[in-house]
Design a protein around this motif. Sequence first.
Motif, PDB file in Angstrom:
ATOM      1  N   ALA A  22      41.374  47.299  33.503  1.00 27.10           N
ATOM      2  CA  ALA A  22      41.758  46.317  34.521  1.00 27.10           C
ATOM      3  C   ALA A  22      40.833  45.105  34.480  1.00 27.10           C
ATOM      4  O   ALA A  22      41.281  43.958  34.546  1.00 27.10           O
ATOM      5  N   GLU A  23      39.545  45.352  34.361  1.00 30.16           N
ATOM      6  CA  GLU A  23      38.581  44.250  34.321  1.00 30.16           C
ATOM      7  C   GLU A  23      38.705  43.426  33.041  1.00 30.16           C
ATOM      8  O   GLU A  23      38.589  42.200  33.067  1.00 30.16           O
ATOM      9  N   GLU A  24      38.938  44.079  31.924  1.00 34.68           N
ATOM     10  CA  GLU A  24      39.127  43.353  30.670  1.00 34.68           C
ATOM     11  C   GLU A  24      40.368  42.466  30.743  1.00 34.68           C
ATOM     12  O   GLU A  24      40.343  41.311  30.341  1.00 34.68           O
ATOM     13  N   THR A  25      41.438  43.005  31.295  1.00 31.69           N
ATOM     14  CA  THR A  25      42.673  42.226  31.447  1.00 31.69           C
ATOM     15  C   THR A  25      42.452  41.062  32.395  1.00 31.69           C
ATOM     16  O   THR A  25      42.876  39.932  32.125  1.00 31.69           O
ATOM     17  N   ARG A  26      41.786  41.317  33.518  1.00 28.07           N
ATOM     18  CA  ARG A  26      41.494  40.243  34.485  1.00 28.07           C
ATOM     19  C   ARG A  26      40.705  39.127  33.823  1.00 28.07           C
ATOM     20  O   ARG A  26      41.053  37.953  33.933  1.00 28.07           O
ATOM     21  N   ARG A  27      39.664  39.508  33.094  1.00 23.56           N
ATOM     22  CA  ARG A  27      38.807  38.514  32.444  1.00 23.56           C
ATOM     23  C   ARG A  27      39.598  37.682  31.425  1.00 23.56           C
ATOM     24  O   ARG A  27      39.500  36.452  31.399  1.00 23.56           O
ATOM     25  N   LYS A  28      40.396  38.339  30.607  1.00 16.40           N
ATOM     26  CA  LYS A  28      41.188  37.624  29.596  1.00 16.40           C
ATOM     27  C   LYS A  28      42.176  36.669  30.252  1.00 16.40           C
ATOM     28  O   LYS A  28      42.325  35.527  29.810  1.00 16.40           O
ATOM     29  N   LEU A  29      42.845  37.132  31.293  1.00 16.03           N
ATOM     30  CA  LEU A  29      43.817  36.271  31.968  1.00 16.03           C
ATOM     31  C   LEU A  29      43.144  35.081  32.637  1.00 16.03           C
ATOM     32  O   LEU A  29      43.656  33.965  32.583  1.00 16.03           O
ATOM     33  N   GLU A  30      42.011  35.312  33.263  1.00 15.14           N
ATOM     34  CA  GLU A  30      41.312  34.208  33.921  1.00 15.14           C
ATOM     35  C   GLU A  30      40.846  33.160  32.919  1.00 15.14           C
ATOM     36  O   GLU A  30      40.857  31.968  33.231  1.00 15.14           O
ATOM     37  N   THR A  31      40.468  33.562  31.701  1.00 14.47           N
ATOM     38  CA  THR A  31      40.072  32.568  30.690  1.00 14.47           C
ATOM     39  C   THR A  31      41.269  31.731  30.245  1.00 14.47           C
ATOM     40  O   THR A  31      41.084  30.646  29.712  1.00 14.47           O
ATOM     41  N   LEU A  32      42.486  32.219  30.492  1.00 18.88           N
ATOM     42  CA  LEU A  32      43.699  31.474  30.147  1.00 18.88           C
ATOM     43  C   LEU A  32      44.187  30.613  31.309  1.00 18.88           C
ATOM     44  O   LEU A  32      45.239  29.995  31.234  1.00 18.88           O
ATOM     45  N   GLY A  33      43.437  30.602  32.397  1.00 18.21           N
ATOM     46  CA  GLY A  33      43.808  29.783  33.546  1.00 18.21           C
ATOM     47  C   GLY A  33      44.703  30.486  34.541  1.00 18.21           C
ATOM     48  O   GLY A  33      45.324  29.849  35.390  1.00 18.21           O
ATOM     49  N   THR A  34      44.774  31.801  34.464  1.00 13.52           N
ATOM     50  CA  THR A  34      45.601  32.595  35.368  1.00 13.52           C
ATOM     51  C   THR A  34      44.816  32.935  36.629  1.00 13.52           C
ATOM     52  O   THR A  34      43.628  33.219  36.568  1.00 13.52           O
ATOM     53  N   THR A  35      45.496  32.918  37.761  1.00 10.70           N
ATOM     54  CA  THR A  35      44.933  33.462  38.981  1.00 10.70           C
ATOM     55  C   THR A  35      45.345  34.923  39.029  1.00 10.70           C
ATOM     56  O   THR A  35      46.538  35.236  39.056  1.00 10.70           O
ATOM     57  N   VAL A  36      44.373  35.812  39.003  1.00  9.99           N
ATOM     58  CA  VAL A  36      44.659  37.242  38.999  1.00  9.99           C
ATOM     59  C   VAL A  36      44.672  37.758  40.427  1.00  9.99           C
ATOM     60  O   VAL A  36      43.749  37.505  41.198  1.00  9.99           O
ATOM     61  N   ILE A  37      45.730  38.473  40.765  1.00 17.32           N
ATOM     62  CA  ILE A  37      45.851  39.137  42.056  1.00 17.32           C
ATOM     63  C   ILE A  37      45.458  40.596  41.801  1.00 17.32           C
ATOM     64  O   ILE A  37      46.041  41.267  40.972  1.00 17.32           O
ATOM     65  N   GLY A  38      44.449  41.070  42.510  1.00 18.11           N
ATOM     66  CA  GLY A  38      43.900  42.403  42.236  1.00 18.11           C
ATOM     67  C   GLY A  38      42.742  42.237  41.268  1.00 18.11           C
ATOM     68  O   GLY A  38      41.999  41.275  41.389  1.00 18.11           O
ATOM     69  N   PRO A  39      42.612  43.136  40.341  1.00 14.11           N
ATOM     70  CA  PRO A  39      43.466  44.287  40.087  1.00 14.11           C
ATOM     71  C   PRO A  39      43.324  45.348  41.168  1.00 14.11           C
ATOM     72  O   PRO A  39      42.312  45.421  41.851  1.00 14.11           O
ATOM     73  N   THR A  40      44.388  46.136  41.292  1.00 13.95           N
ATOM     74  CA  THR A  40      44.374  47.236  42.228  1.00 13.95           C
ATOM     75  C   THR A  40      44.807  48.524  41.537  1.00 13.95           C
ATOM     76  O   THR A  40      45.708  48.489  40.702  1.00 13.95           O
ATOM     77  N   PRO A  41      44.190  49.640  41.897  1.00 10.54           N
ATOM     78  CA  PRO A  41      44.581  50.927  41.328  1.00 10.54           C
ATOM     79  C   PRO A  41      45.548  51.708  42.225  1.00 10.54           C
ATOM     80  O   PRO A  41      45.830  52.860  41.965  1.00 10.54           O
ATOM     81  N   ARG A  42      46.045  51.062  43.304  1.00 14.22           N
ATOM     82  CA  ARG A  42      46.831  51.800  44.298  1.00 14.22           C
ATOM     83  C   ARG A  42      48.170  51.135  44.585  1.00 14.22           C
ATOM     84  O   ARG A  42      48.249  49.917  44.734  1.00 14.22           O
ATOM     85  N   VAL A  43      49.189  51.954  44.739  1.00 14.01           N
ATOM     86  CA  VAL A  43      50.529  51.476  45.050  1.00 14.01           C
ATOM     87  C   VAL A  43      50.550  50.766  46.393  1.00 14.01           C
ATOM     88  O   VAL A  43      51.119  49.672  46.515  1.00 14.01           O
ATOM     89  N   ASP A  44      49.931  51.351  47.429  1.00 17.91           N
ATOM     90  CA  ASP A  44      49.977  50.739  48.758  1.00 17.91           C
ATOM     91  C   ASP A  44      49.311  49.366  48.769  1.00 17.91           C
ATOM     92  O   ASP A  44      49.804  48.439  49.412  1.00 17.91           O
ATOM     93  N   GLU A  45      48.213  49.210  48.051  1.00 17.87           N
ATOM     94  CA  GLU A  45      47.546  47.898  47.980  1.00 17.87           C
ATOM     95  C   GLU A  45      48.419  46.892  47.227  1.00 17.87           C
ATOM     96  O   GLU A  45      48.499  45.724  47.616  1.00 17.87           O
ATOM     97  N   ALA A  46      49.054  47.335  46.155  1.00 16.01           N
ATOM     98  CA  ALA A  46      49.932  46.431  45.403  1.00 16.01           C
ATOM     99  C   ALA A  46      51.083  45.952  46.276  1.00 16.01           C
ATOM    100  O   ALA A  46      51.424  44.760  46.267  1.00 16.01           O
ATOM    101  N   LEU A  47      51.669  46.851  47.046  1.00 16.15           N
ATOM    102  CA  LEU A  47      52.759  46.463  47.946  1.00 16.15           C
ATOM    103  C   LEU A  47      52.267  45.497  49.019  1.00 16.15           C
ATOM    104  O   LEU A  47      52.971  44.547  49.383  1.00 16.15           O
ATOM    105  N   GLU A  48      51.047  45.711  49.499  1.00 14.77           N
ATOM    106  CA  GLU A  48      50.470  44.786  50.483  1.00 14.77           C
ATOM    107  C   GLU A  48      50.276  43.392  49.880  1.00 14.77           C
ATOM    108  O   GLU A  48      50.566  42.385  50.526  1.00 14.77           O
ATOM    109  N   TYR A  49      49.784  43.337  48.644  1.00 13.39           N
ATOM    110  CA  TYR A  49      49.664  42.038  47.970  1.00 13.39           C
ATOM    111  C   TYR A  49      51.018  41.340  47.910  1.00 13.39           C
ATOM    112  O   TYR A  49      51.116  40.134  48.150  1.00 13.39           O
TER     113      TYR A  49
END
Length: 125
Positions: A22-49
């Motif tokens: 999750a952290e590797e993906t977040r870091r790679k996406l942020e270097t591409l100019g992406t705003t990362v939501i999360g990461p989250t390991p839980r279904v309930d948190e993802a639904l809340e987002y």
Amino acid sequence: MTYSDRFSGARVLIVEDEFLLAEETRRKLETLGTTVIGPTPRVDEALEYLDTTRVDAAILDIYLAGELVFPVAERLQDMGIPFVFATAYDAKVIPPRFEGFVLCDKPLELEKIAEALFSGARRDH
């Protein structure tokens, strides 16, 4: 348009329970100019987002510490938000209602994910 251009400015939800991945993906996406939501390991948190935050696309692991991510996929589908399943599991575990959503193997291949999320592709990779 390159895959990095497709991520630039996008708001991508990451639902993944393997912390390092999750952290590797977040870091790679942020270097591409992406705003990362999360990461989250839980279904309930993802639904809340999804209820509280603008999301343009999502990358979903299927198994999250004993939970299946399909309620999140269903909500994304209902909202018209593109997503991909990123998992090492067999595509046979994906319910038929999600057939056609791209399945990317781990470790994540951002070029394939960008193509799937932002070009309207809905086929297995």
